[in-house]
Design a protein around this motif. Sequence first.
Motif, PDB file in Angstrom:
ATOM      1  N   GLU A 100       0.374 -10.527 -45.159  1.00 31.12           N
ATOM      2  CA  GLU A 100       0.891 -10.474 -43.789  1.00 31.12           C
ATOM      3  C   GLU A 100       1.243  -9.034 -43.426  1.00 31.12           C
ATOM      4  O   GLU A 100       1.786  -8.301 -44.236  1.00 31.12           O
ATOM      5  N   GLN A 101       0.911  -8.650 -42.196  1.00 25.70           N
ATOM      6  CA  GLN A 101       1.187  -7.299 -41.719  1.00 25.70           C
ATOM      7  C   GLN A 101       2.050  -7.365 -40.468  1.00 25.70           C
ATOM      8  O   GLN A 101       1.725  -8.073 -39.527  1.00 25.70           O
ATOM      9  N   ILE A 102       3.150  -6.618 -40.489  1.00 25.90           N
ATOM     10  CA  ILE A 102       4.069  -6.547 -39.358  1.00 25.90           C
ATOM     11  C   ILE A 102       4.141  -5.095 -38.901  1.00 25.90           C
ATOM     12  O   ILE A 102       4.473  -4.214 -39.689  1.00 25.90           O
ATOM     13  N   ALA A 103       3.833  -4.845 -37.631  1.00 28.53           N
ATOM     14  CA  ALA A 103       3.962  -3.500 -37.074  1.00 28.53           C
ATOM     15  C   ALA A 103       5.375  -3.315 -36.567  1.00 28.53           C
ATOM     16  O   ALA A 103       5.984  -4.239 -36.022  1.00 28.53           O
ATOM     17  N   GLY A 104       5.896  -2.133 -36.778  1.00 29.56           N
ATOM     18  CA  GLY A 104       7.243  -1.854 -36.319  1.00 29.56           C
ATOM     19  C   GLY A 104       7.601  -0.399 -36.512  1.00 29.56           C
ATOM     20  O   GLY A 104       6.729   0.451 -36.712  1.00 29.56           O
ATOM     21  N   PHE A 105       8.901  -0.135 -36.474  1.00 32.09           N
ATOM     22  CA  PHE A 105       9.386   1.230 -36.562  1.00 32.09           C
ATOM     23  C   PHE A 105      10.416   1.352 -37.672  1.00 32.09           C
ATOM     24  O   PHE A 105      11.329   0.534 -37.773  1.00 32.09           O
ATOM     25  N   LYS A 106      10.265   2.393 -38.471  1.00 31.14           N
ATOM     26  CA  LYS A 106      11.198   2.663 -39.565  1.00 31.14           C
ATOM     27  C   LYS A 106      12.056   3.853 -39.157  1.00 31.14           C
ATOM     28  O   LYS A 106      11.537   4.916 -38.806  1.00 31.14           O
ATOM     29  N   ASN A 107      13.360   3.659 -39.224  1.00 34.36           N
ATOM     30  CA  ASN A 107      14.305   4.710 -38.871  1.00 34.36           C
ATOM     31  C   ASN A 107      14.240   5.802 -39.929  1.00 34.36           C
ATOM     32  O   ASN A 107      14.304   5.534 -41.130  1.00 34.36           O
ATOM     33  N   LYS A 108      14.115   7.054 -39.496  1.00 38.13           N
ATOM     34  CA  LYS A 108      14.003   8.178 -40.428  1.00 38.13           C
ATOM     35  C   LYS A 108      15.302   8.456 -41.164  1.00 38.13           C
ATOM     36  O   LYS A 108      15.283   8.953 -42.284  1.00 38.13           O
ATOM     37  N   GLU A 109      16.427   8.114 -40.555  1.00 32.86           N
ATOM     38  CA  GLU A 109      17.725   8.423 -41.160  1.00 32.86           C
ATOM     39  C   GLU A 109      18.128   7.409 -42.233  1.00 32.86           C
ATOM     40  O   GLU A 109      18.448   7.770 -43.348  1.00 32.86           O
ATOM     41  N   ASP A 110      18.133   6.122 -41.866  1.00 31.69           N
ATOM     42  CA  ASP A 110      18.638   5.120 -42.805  1.00 31.69           C
ATOM     43  C   ASP A 110      17.566   4.172 -43.348  1.00 31.69           C
ATOM     44  O   ASP A 110      17.850   3.310 -44.168  1.00 31.69           O
ATOM     45  N   GLY A 111      16.324   4.284 -42.894  1.00 34.62           N
ATOM     46  CA  GLY A 111      15.239   3.457 -43.405  1.00 34.62           C
ATOM     47  C   GLY A 111      15.182   2.046 -42.841  1.00 34.62           C
ATOM     48  O   GLY A 111      14.403   1.221 -43.312  1.00 34.62           O
ATOM     49  N   HIS A 112      15.998   1.757 -41.821  1.00 32.46           N
ATOM     50  CA  HIS A 112      16.009   0.427 -41.211  1.00 32.46           C
ATOM     51  C   HIS A 112      14.659   0.165 -40.530  1.00 32.46           C
ATOM     52  O   HIS A 112      14.152   1.001 -39.788  1.00 32.46           O
ATOM     53  N   PHE A 113      14.090  -1.022 -40.779  1.00 29.35           N
ATOM     54  CA  PHE A 113      12.801  -1.387 -40.187  1.00 29.35           C
ATOM     55  C   PHE A 113      13.026  -2.356 -39.032  1.00 29.35           C
ATOM     56  O   PHE A 113      13.699  -3.375 -39.186  1.00 29.35           O
ATOM     57  N   THR A 114      12.475  -2.025 -37.866  1.00 29.95           N
ATOM     58  CA  THR A 114      12.547  -2.887 -36.688  1.00 29.95           C
ATOM     59  C   THR A 114      11.178  -3.514 -36.474  1.00 29.95           C
ATOM     60  O   THR A 114      10.206  -2.811 -36.199  1.00 29.95           O
TER      61      THR A 114
END
Length: 141
Positions: A100-114
Amino acid sequence: MSKFRIPKINSIHFGAAWIVLSLVVGLLLPAVIRIITGVFYWKMSIIGGVILLGFIIVFCIEMKQDHGKNPYYERYLSEDIPFDPDKQTAVIKCSICTGEQIAGFKNKEDGHFTEVMLIRDADDLAKFKEIYKIEEIKKVY
């Protein structure tokens, strides 16, 4: 500033509720009443059918509003989930087990994935890139 939008009747939050309501009123309640009392209330079946028909009509109208250019769930995607290239990196999160592939955004500071959207094929990936005007996306496992 975010705009106030009335949710669509066929959205994830309300579409299932309309279908369940029509099935309960049109099928389940008349069947239960028939079993208990022996009397069939056909009026309830008609009401349930009208609710379901109304939902289907509104659903079809909403799907055709933009003449098929963008599905209803993609219209406001970039407004609802903003992308800041200075603070975030566009990534595709891939599952090793299921693929499964989920596109999103990874925060550069804390690594949180949206999470933004499911990528099923190359067309979905192209839509994601087009919506957010992204040229390159890296994969994260």
